[in-house]
Design a protein around this motif. Sequence first.
Motif, PDB file in Angstrom:
ATOM      1  N   GLY A 253      36.371  28.738  43.733  1.00  0.00           N
ATOM      2  CA  GLY A 253      37.460  29.592  44.190  1.00  0.00           C
ATOM      3  C   GLY A 253      38.643  29.565  43.246  1.00  0.00           C
ATOM      4  N   VAL A 254      38.985  28.373  42.772  1.00  0.00           N
ATOM      5  CA  VAL A 254      40.104  28.235  41.840  1.00  0.00           C
ATOM      6  C   VAL A 254      39.829  28.993  40.546  1.00  0.00           C
ATOM      7  N   TRP A 255      38.633  28.834  39.985  1.00  0.00           N
ATOM      8  CA  TRP A 255      38.332  29.495  38.716  1.00  0.00           C
ATOM      9  C   TRP A 255      38.269  31.009  38.882  1.00  0.00           C
ATOM     10  N   LEU A 256      37.574  31.487  39.908  1.00  0.00           N
ATOM     11  CA  LEU A 256      37.431  32.936  40.104  1.00  0.00           C
ATOM     12  C   LEU A 256      38.794  33.590  40.310  1.00  0.00           C
ATOM     13  N   HIS A 257      39.642  32.947  41.078  1.00  0.00           N
ATOM     14  CA  HIS A 257      40.986  33.470  41.322  1.00  0.00           C
ATOM     15  C   HIS A 257      41.792  33.515  40.029  1.00  0.00           C
ATOM     16  N   ALA A 258      41.761  32.428  39.258  1.00  0.00           N
ATOM     17  CA  ALA A 258      42.515  32.379  38.008  1.00  0.00           C
ATOM     18  C   ALA A 258      41.956  33.349  36.977  1.00  0.00           C
ATOM     19  N   ARG A 259      40.645  33.399  36.886  1.00  0.00           N
ATOM     20  CA  ARG A 259      40.017  34.316  35.919  1.00  0.00           C
ATOM     21  C   ARG A 259      40.325  35.768  36.282  1.00  0.00           C
ATOM     22  N   ALA A 260      40.353  36.061  37.589  1.00  0.00           N
ATOM     23  CA  ALA A 260      40.710  37.411  38.031  1.00  0.00           C
ATOM     24  C   ALA A 260      42.106  37.780  37.554  1.00  0.00           C
ATOM     25  N   GLY A 261      43.043  36.825  37.644  1.00  0.00           N
ATOM     26  CA  GLY A 261      44.394  37.080  37.150  1.00  0.00           C
ATOM     27  C   GLY A 261      44.435  37.289  35.654  1.00  0.00           C
ATOM     28  N   ASP A 262      43.650  36.493  34.914  1.00  0.00           N
ATOM     29  CA  ASP A 262      43.620  36.641  33.452  1.00  0.00           C
ATOM     30  C   ASP A 262      43.079  38.008  33.036  1.00  0.00           C
ATOM     31  N   ILE A 263      41.998  38.424  33.686  1.00  0.00           N
ATOM     32  CA  ILE A 263      41.393  39.716  33.344  1.00  0.00           C
ATOM     33  C   ILE A 263      42.384  40.841  33.579  1.00  0.00           C
ATOM     34  N   LEU A 264      43.040  40.822  34.720  1.00  0.00           N
ATOM     35  CA  LEU A 264      44.001  41.879  35.025  1.00  0.00           C
ATOM     36  C   LEU A 264      45.251  41.779  34.167  1.00  0.00           C
ATOM     37  N   GLY A 265      45.626  40.541  33.792  1.00  0.00           N
ATOM     38  CA  GLY A 265      46.771  40.382  32.901  1.00  0.00           C
ATOM     39  C   GLY A 265      46.535  41.056  31.560  1.00  0.00           C
ATOM     40  N   GLN A 266      45.301  41.011  31.078  1.00  0.00           N
ATOM     41  CA  GLN A 266      44.964  41.676  29.820  1.00  0.00           C
ATOM     42  C   GLN A 266      45.011  43.193  29.965  1.00  0.00           C
ATOM     43  N   ARG A 267      44.666  43.677  31.136  1.00  0.00           N
ATOM     44  CA  ARG A 267      44.644  45.123  31.355  1.00  0.00           C
ATOM     45  C   ARG A 267      46.026  45.686  31.688  1.00  0.00           C
ATOM     46  N   LEU A 268      46.765  44.963  32.521  1.00  0.00           N
ATOM     47  CA  LEU A 268      47.993  45.500  33.102  1.00  0.00           C
ATOM     48  C   LEU A 268      49.272  44.812  32.627  1.00  0.00           C
ATOM     49  N   THR A 269      49.131  43.718  31.900  1.00  0.00           N
ATOM     50  CA  THR A 269      50.158  42.741  31.527  1.00  0.00           C
ATOM     51  C   THR A 269      50.432  41.836  32.728  1.00  0.00           C
TER      52      THR A 269
END
Length: 292
Positions: A253-269
């Motif tokens: 859960g921790v990794w999926l949540h953090a990775r989700a934020g990283d992916i969107l950070g690259q797309r949206l800042t």
Amino acid sequence: MTPIDGAYVRGALPARREDGHKGDFGKLLIVGGAVGFTGAPYLAARAAVRSGCGLAYLGVPRAIWAVEAAKCVGAMPFPLPDEDGLLSADAAAPALWKLRGCDVLALGPGLGQSDGVRATVNTLLWEADMPVVLDADGLNALARDLSALDARRGRVTILTPHDGELARLLNVPLPELLAQDRAEVARRFASEHGCVLVRKGHRTLVALPDGRVLENTCGGSALAKGGSGDVLTGVIASLLAQGADAERAAACGVWLHARAGDILGQRLTAYCVTPEDVADAGLPAAFAEVVS
């Protein structure tokens, strides 16, 4: 410390049968919400459904039930007794009745603080036999007296505090907590209380009752917004409901949540990512990386 990375998550996610139906993937009860805090339980429920939970129920104060019913599509809200917009002590009995048909309890998102909330939280912790994920004001309700947590030794309990909440649980000033070794504090708390402690922050830690500590390898400031923790609670509880053990549910859960934020950070800042974005778009992208 054991790193939590994509390879770990790929091997640790609960199996998902192609011919499975909703009853095969767990039933989750989320208890949360208060007047002024309607987003938190909604985000937890939305993330739980996005993470594969078969059925998600949402118990909220009667005063906000109509709001949650209008917002939630994939989850099923129901009203609980309240007082001045927060759960009353009378909410514990109907919540326990609903819990009899569920596999996991997620407790705390947006509850607020009152005597009624504290009574409900402590009753549910004492009485619930199934795994519990305790977050936010659920942690604050526990902080005065940890006996309900200690009584759960032998039952799965996952706590997800940020540093401020952990300082309250330990009854120490925040500066004093921050001056200590981060992993050692988490390890000691988990061992002493027989729980899993998810110490949120940069490189979130997952401390286990046997003394082991896992460290997340991703995540950044895209998640530094109110509501992100509610999404994490939903993901961890969902994975528990689907059959993951406490270590794997917390770490994945921790990794999926953090990775989700990283992916969107690259797309949206990192400026523009919202918790709802994480639940709706980030989690599917993070899951896709490890199940493809």
